[in-house]
Design a protein around this motif. Structure first.
Motif, PDB file in Angstrom:
ATOM      1  N   ASN A   1       0.822  -1.209   0.000  1.00 41.01           N
ATOM      2  CA  ASN A   1       0.000   0.000   0.000  1.00 41.01           C
ATOM      3  C   ASN A   1       0.860   1.266   0.000  1.00 41.01           C
ATOM      4  O   ASN A   1       0.512   2.270   0.605  1.00 41.01           O
ATOM      5  N   GLY A   2       2.025   1.179  -0.662  1.00 43.70           N
ATOM      6  CA  GLY A   2       2.921   2.319  -0.767  1.00 43.70           C
ATOM      7  C   GLY A   2       3.849   2.521   0.412  1.00 43.70           C
ATOM      8  O   GLY A   2       4.713   3.392   0.371  1.00 43.70           O
ATOM      9  N   GLU A   3       3.695   1.720   1.471  1.00 43.60           N
ATOM     10  CA  GLU A   3       4.516   1.861   2.669  1.00 43.60           C
ATOM     11  C   GLU A   3       5.593   0.783   2.702  1.00 43.60           C
ATOM     12  O   GLU A   3       5.319  -0.387   2.457  1.00 43.60           O
ATOM     13  N   GLN A   4       6.808   1.179   3.011  1.00 38.09           N
ATOM     14  CA  GLN A   4       7.920   0.232   3.045  1.00 38.09           C
ATOM     15  C   GLN A   4       7.806  -0.714   4.231  1.00 38.09           C
ATOM     16  O   GLN A   4       7.619  -0.293   5.362  1.00 38.09           O
ATOM     17  N   LEU A   5       7.971  -2.015   3.949  1.00 31.86           N
ATOM     18  CA  LEU A   5       7.982  -3.023   4.997  1.00 31.86           C
ATOM     19  C   LEU A   5       9.396  -3.413   5.384  1.00 31.86           C
ATOM     20  O   LEU A   5       9.685  -3.664   6.558  1.00 31.86           O
ATOM     21  N   VAL A   6      10.283  -3.500   4.371  1.00 32.78           N
ATOM     22  CA  VAL A   6      11.647  -3.964   4.622  1.00 32.78           C
ATOM     23  C   VAL A   6      12.549  -3.419   3.521  1.00 32.78           C
ATOM     24  O   VAL A   6      12.107  -3.200   2.388  1.00 32.78           O
ATOM     25  N   LEU A   7      13.822  -3.196   3.862  1.00 29.62           N
ATOM     26  CA  LEU A   7      14.808  -2.683   2.910  1.00 29.62           C
ATOM     27  C   LEU A   7      16.122  -3.409   3.110  1.00 29.62           C
ATOM     28  O   LEU A   7      16.604  -3.561   4.239  1.00 29.62           O
ATOM     29  N   CYS A   8      16.729  -3.860   2.006  1.00 26.34           N
ATOM     30  CA  CYS A   8      18.086  -4.421   2.013  1.00 26.34           C
ATOM     31  C   CYS A   8      18.871  -3.723   0.913  1.00 26.34           C
ATOM     32  O   CYS A   8      18.459  -3.771  -0.254  1.00 26.34           O
ATOM     33  N   GLU A   9      19.994  -3.094   1.242  1.00 27.98           N
ATOM     34  CA  GLU A   9      20.793  -2.443   0.211  1.00 27.98           C
ATOM     35  C   GLU A   9      22.238  -2.325   0.643  1.00 27.98           C
ATOM     36  O   GLU A   9      22.554  -2.337   1.836  1.00 27.98           O
ATOM     37  N   LEU A  10      23.104  -2.206  -0.357  1.00 26.77           N
ATOM     38  CA  LEU A  10      24.533  -2.072  -0.123  1.00 26.77           C
ATOM     39  C   LEU A  10      25.130  -1.248  -1.249  1.00 26.77           C
ATOM     40  O   LEU A  10      24.854  -1.499  -2.425  1.00 26.77           O
ATOM     41  N   THR A  11      25.959  -0.274  -0.885  1.00 23.28           N
ATOM     42  CA  THR A  11      26.645   0.569  -1.859  1.00 23.28           C
ATOM     43  C   THR A  11      28.132   0.222  -1.844  1.00 23.28           C
ATOM     44  O   THR A  11      28.779   0.343  -0.800  1.00 23.28           O
ATOM     45  N   THR A  12      28.654  -0.231  -2.975  1.00 26.31           N
ATOM     46  CA  THR A  12      30.074  -0.552  -3.090  1.00 26.31           C
ATOM     47  C   THR A  12      30.589  -0.073  -4.436  1.00 26.31           C
ATOM     48  O   THR A  12      29.870  -0.122  -5.443  1.00 26.31           O
TER      49      THR A  12
END
Length: 220
Positions: free
Chosen positions: A21-32
């Motif tokens: 519904n447009g709301e974030q539940l979970v986030l996984c990210e990595l910047t390399t």
């Protein structure tokens, strides 16, 4: 109300989120700097699914940042998105990666929002939006010089993205601010992708391709 897997791989940020519904539940990210998208993306997808009370079979759609950006990163992200959509029989959504940048968190109001990502040397990928995120100029590959964007010299401008660092070095715009430490992220996609899902703005899974903007040139 849709459960959407969001993927963004157009830059050195490998980013996965799940929104409902447009709301974030979970986030996984990595910047390399090493662009570990091939090694990390599917692992992040698995972790994201494990991080909420759903399975892949519960997804209503997959959304992907379509570029412009890294050729390899885009191919990896789009291939993963299309594969999941094909396997599960669910729709594919896409979003211009510069548009994703324009949805970053802003600490103040601006007349113009100009996201830009680094395209090597003095060139950037960029697009111009007004304060309502309505497009003023189309996506382009632009070589920056001291005259770039001077037609907006009287405007309060936000330059956002890793291309904003070189813009700050070259441009003389007294009312401009530069957020150069922001990259396109799946955490910025939820609301826009929910809207596209409700409007059934789906891509053709078989024929969808990344938005490369420039032709690929191989080096030695």
């Amino acid at each position: 109300m849709a459960l959407i897997l969001n993927l963004e791989t157009s830059t050195k940020n490998c980013s996965v989120s799940i929104s409902q519904n447009g709301e974030q539940l979970v986030l996984c990210e990595l910047t390399t700097d090493g662009y570990q998208h091939a090694e990390r993306l599917h692992q992040f997808i698995q972790w994201a699914i494990e991080g909420c009370d759903y399975t892949l079979n519960d997804l209503d759609a997959v959304a992907v940042g379509k570029g412009p950006g890294s050729y390899t990163g885009l191919r990896i992200g789009v291939s993963a998105a299309k594969g999941i959509c094909f396997a599960l029989g669910i729709p594919l959504l896409s979003m211009n990666s510069l548009d994703i940048l324009a949805h970053c968190e802003k600490k103040e109001d601006f007349d113009l929002i100009i996201p830009m990502t680094d395209a090597r040397r003095k060139e950037v990928y960029t697009i111009t939006f007004d304060a309502n995120l309505d497009e003023i100029t189309p996506t382009e590959a632009k070589i920056l010089d001291e005259n770039s964007f001077q037609e907006y010299a009287d405007k309060k401008i936000l330059f956002v993205g890793d291309g904003a660092e070189k813009a700050q070095e070259i441009l003389s715009l007294p009312k401009a601010k530069f957020y150069s430490d922001v990259l396109p992220s799946a955490k910025m996609m939820g609301s826009a992708m929910e809207q596209k899902f409700q409007q059934k703005q789906f891509e053709d899974v078989a024929y969808f391709e990344p938005f490369y903007l420039k032709d690929f040139v191989a080096g030695k």
